[in-house]
Design an enzyme around this catalytic site. Structure first.
Site, PDB file in Angstrom:
ATOM      1  N   GLY A   6      -4.025 -30.575  79.476  1.00  0.00           N
ATOM      2  CA  GLY A   6      -3.461 -30.663  80.886  1.00  0.00           C
ATOM      3  C   GLY A   6      -2.307 -31.381  81.122  1.00  0.00           C
ATOM      4  O   GLY A   6      -1.074 -31.077  81.719  1.00  0.00           O
ATOM      5  N   ASP A  15      -3.156 -43.894  71.317  1.00  0.00           N
ATOM      6  CA  ASP A  15      -3.103 -42.523  71.837  1.00  0.00           C
ATOM      7  C   ASP A  15      -4.014 -42.353  73.036  1.00  0.00           C
ATOM      8  O   ASP A  15      -3.899 -41.361  73.765  1.00  0.00           O
ATOM      9  CB  ASP A  15      -3.358 -41.575  70.657  1.00  0.00           C
ATOM     10  CG  ASP A  15      -2.453 -41.501  69.707  1.00  0.00           C
ATOM     11  OD1 ASP A  15      -1.142 -41.943  70.258  1.00  0.00           O
ATOM     12  OD2 ASP A  15      -2.452 -40.864  68.549  1.00  0.00           O
ATOM     13  N   ASP A  67     -38.312  -8.280  88.534  1.00  0.00           N
ATOM     14  CA  ASP A  67     -38.304  -9.755  88.073  1.00  0.00           C
ATOM     15  C   ASP A  67     -38.310  -9.813  86.590  1.00  0.00           C
ATOM     16  O   ASP A  67     -38.574 -11.063  86.067  1.00  0.00           O
ATOM     17  CB  ASP A  67     -39.651 -10.181  88.572  1.00  0.00           C
ATOM     18  CG  ASP A  67     -39.579 -10.926  90.048  1.00  0.00           C
ATOM     19  OD1 ASP A  67     -38.227 -10.742  90.489  1.00  0.00           O
ATOM     20  OD2 ASP A  67     -40.619 -11.280  90.655  1.00  0.00           O
TER      21      ASP A  67
END
Length: 526
Positions: free
Chosen positions: A422, A287, A36
């Site tokens: 994109g 834009d 842990d």
């Protein structure tokens, strides 16, 4: 408990560790087995802190379970105090150590250490990281607030009758999403309003600082998931009002300024008149008109999700098609927010549920955590990170807040750039076969140079279809059909692929051709 590859939140002792690592002069003794102790990596490798967390582990092993693990804890606590000499200590158990029920609080009390020791009882199998952080901060505030022995009995508020109001900034922690930059931005905003900061906590605060937390006139709750519980206790105990507006986005920042001005009794007109963010101008510019109506899916912690939905809808004219959180303690708040946009809230801590919802909705932008970044990448969807859990790249060296007017500028850049890139990729793909723009053509100003790099199509290589969670059938795509599909804009390409494959399965078509693609388009366009 569920085995999983990814998790949005760790167990509650990791939340306690975030508080201890954020503060100074505080040491955490954690009763935990050797396995842990991984949490150190979160701070040194992801947040890139120059020091390891102030945590001492007992690191017991299997062979120790047959002996006295309680004595092992007391030895670790005593050695931790002697080595680090902290102002105060917190003690607790990890999820595994909780099962042996050694009672770290009682064991530490029996040591009679010369510093305050705050015991933590964090139910690891019912609660998670943010709750653990909130509970730890709450217990520390309760233990130290009002314990300032150096001050006299004079009311601090009366001492400043002709001075500036005083506030506490509550909630920023280690491993938080842009917390350090948010503190800097909001501190500057408060200064312009004529308000001084008494204390920032837990980030950078010491236990001695917490003793003076009651001196402030009011509290600013920057992150409700962390500071909400402590702030409500301070309001009940010391009559300190809370400013609860989370200043993420231009609209929310203006409301935050107005709320602070009302609570502090100051004039906010000059600050509101400045409002230096460029987001509103950019979002109204020519834009940015192509951003209008973009379909966005949002997932993360509750505060950032609610703020992001408002910015997307009101300030960028996006359409919110999905909204969700892993913060179950704030599920009601997120559901109420989702109703405003006519969507069903997704409340889950399973990333597979999120991936399925994103795949079904096919949004044009995903706003989420590092999990959603991976999900969006697999589905070919632009993504921006807005919330923890995050990765190392989300802790930039530059100043990059999310809150305040400058934070709105950062958000605009962060969200819009994936869409812009994109669109650029789509245009490059659309003109790829053009004689002037294809991959074999050299730069136009170097017409004597030719880049000899065969296209996959030219080499006869089969183009692999983009992976989607619904592409589970044996329906295949011909090379020509795949090339034609790539001419469809990226933000609807996933939907076109799914519709075409559904059409093919329904009509018994095993190999999708260009004709099948256009037949499906005509079918679904009726």
């Amino acid at each position: 408990m569920q085995l999983t590859v990814w998790t949005y939140e760790g167990p509650p002792h990791v939340g306690a560790m975030r508080i201890a690592t954020a503060m100074e002069g505080l040491h955490y003794v954690l009763h935990a087995p050797q396995g842990d102790t991984y949490a150190d990596l979160l701070f040194t490798m992801i947040e890139r802190l120059p020091k390891r967390p102030p945590v001492t582990y007992t690191t017991f092993q299997a062979r120790d379970l047959g002996a006295d693990t309680a004595d092992l804890f007391q030895t670790a606590a005593q050695e931790a105090y002697e080595r680090f000499k902290p102002q105060a200590m917190i003690v607790g158990a990890s999820c595994t150590a909780e099962l042996i029920q050694d009672d770290p609080g009682g064991l530490a009390k029996a040591l009679q250490l010369p510093v305050p020791v705050v015991p933590l009882e964090l139910p690891s199998y019912q609660r998670k990281e943010n709750w653990g952080a909130a509970e730890t901060f709450y217990h520390l505030v309760r233990a130290f607030a009002g314990q300032d022995q150096s001050s006299d009995e004079t009311d601090p508020a009366s001492e400043r009758a002709h001075g500036r109001p005083l506030c506490n900034l509550l909630g920023p922690t280690a491993l938080g999403f842009r917390h350090r930059d948010d503190v800097r931005e909001i501190s500057g905003l408060l200064d312009r309003l004529g308000v001084d900061v008494n204390l920032v906590a837990p980030l950078g605060a010491t236990p001695a600082d917490l003793c003076k937390i009651h001196r402030a006139d009011f509290n600013v709750v920057l992150y409700p998931e962390i500071a909400g519980t402590a702030a409500r206790w301070l309001e009940r105990t010391f009559k300190q009002p809370m400013v609860t507006t989370v200043p993420i986005g231009v609209g929310a920042t203006k409301e935050f300024v107005q709320e602070v001005a009302q609570v502090a009794g100051v004039d906010a007109d000059h600050v509101l008149a400045e409002a230096p963010s460029r987001l509103p101008w950019y979002s109204r510019s020519v834009d940015s008109t192509y951003l209008t109506g973009k379909r966005v899916f949002i997932f993360g912690d509750a505060s950032h999700v609610i703020a992001a939905a408002r910015i997307a809808h009101e300030e960028l004219a996006f359409e919110v098609v999905g909204l969700g959180t892993y913060s179950r303690e704030f599920a009601r708040n997120v559901r109420a927010e989702a109703e405003k946009y006519g969507v069903d809230a997704l409340i889950t801590d399973d990333y597979l549920d999120v991936e399925q919802r994103v795949s079904e909705l096919q949004p044009e932008l995903v706003l989420g955590t590092q999990m959603e970044r991976h999900i969006a990448k697999r589905l070919g969807i632009p993504c921006a990170v807005i919330s923890a859990p995050t990765h190392v790249q989300d802790y930039p060296a530059r100043y990059s807040p999310q809150m305040g007017f400058e934070g709105a500028n950062v958000i605009f850049d962060t969200w819009v750039h994936p869409l812009v890139m994109g669109l650029e990729e789509h245009l490059l793909g659309m003109f790829r076969e053009d004689f002037e723009f294809n991959d074999e053509a050299g730069p136009s100003h170097l017409n004597h140079v030719s880049i000899q790099r065969p296209l996959p199509e030219a080499s006869g290589e089969e183009i692999e279809p983009a992976a989607t969670s619904e592409s589970q059938s044996t329906v295949g795509w011909t090379t020509d059909a795949e090339k034609e599909l790539r001419k469809i804009p990226f933000f609807v390409r996933g939907k076109a692929r799914r519709n075409t494959e559904t059409f093919a399965r329904e009509h018994g078509v095993n190999s999708i051709t260009v004709e099948t693609l256009y037949d499906a388009k005509a079918h679904f366009g009726r």
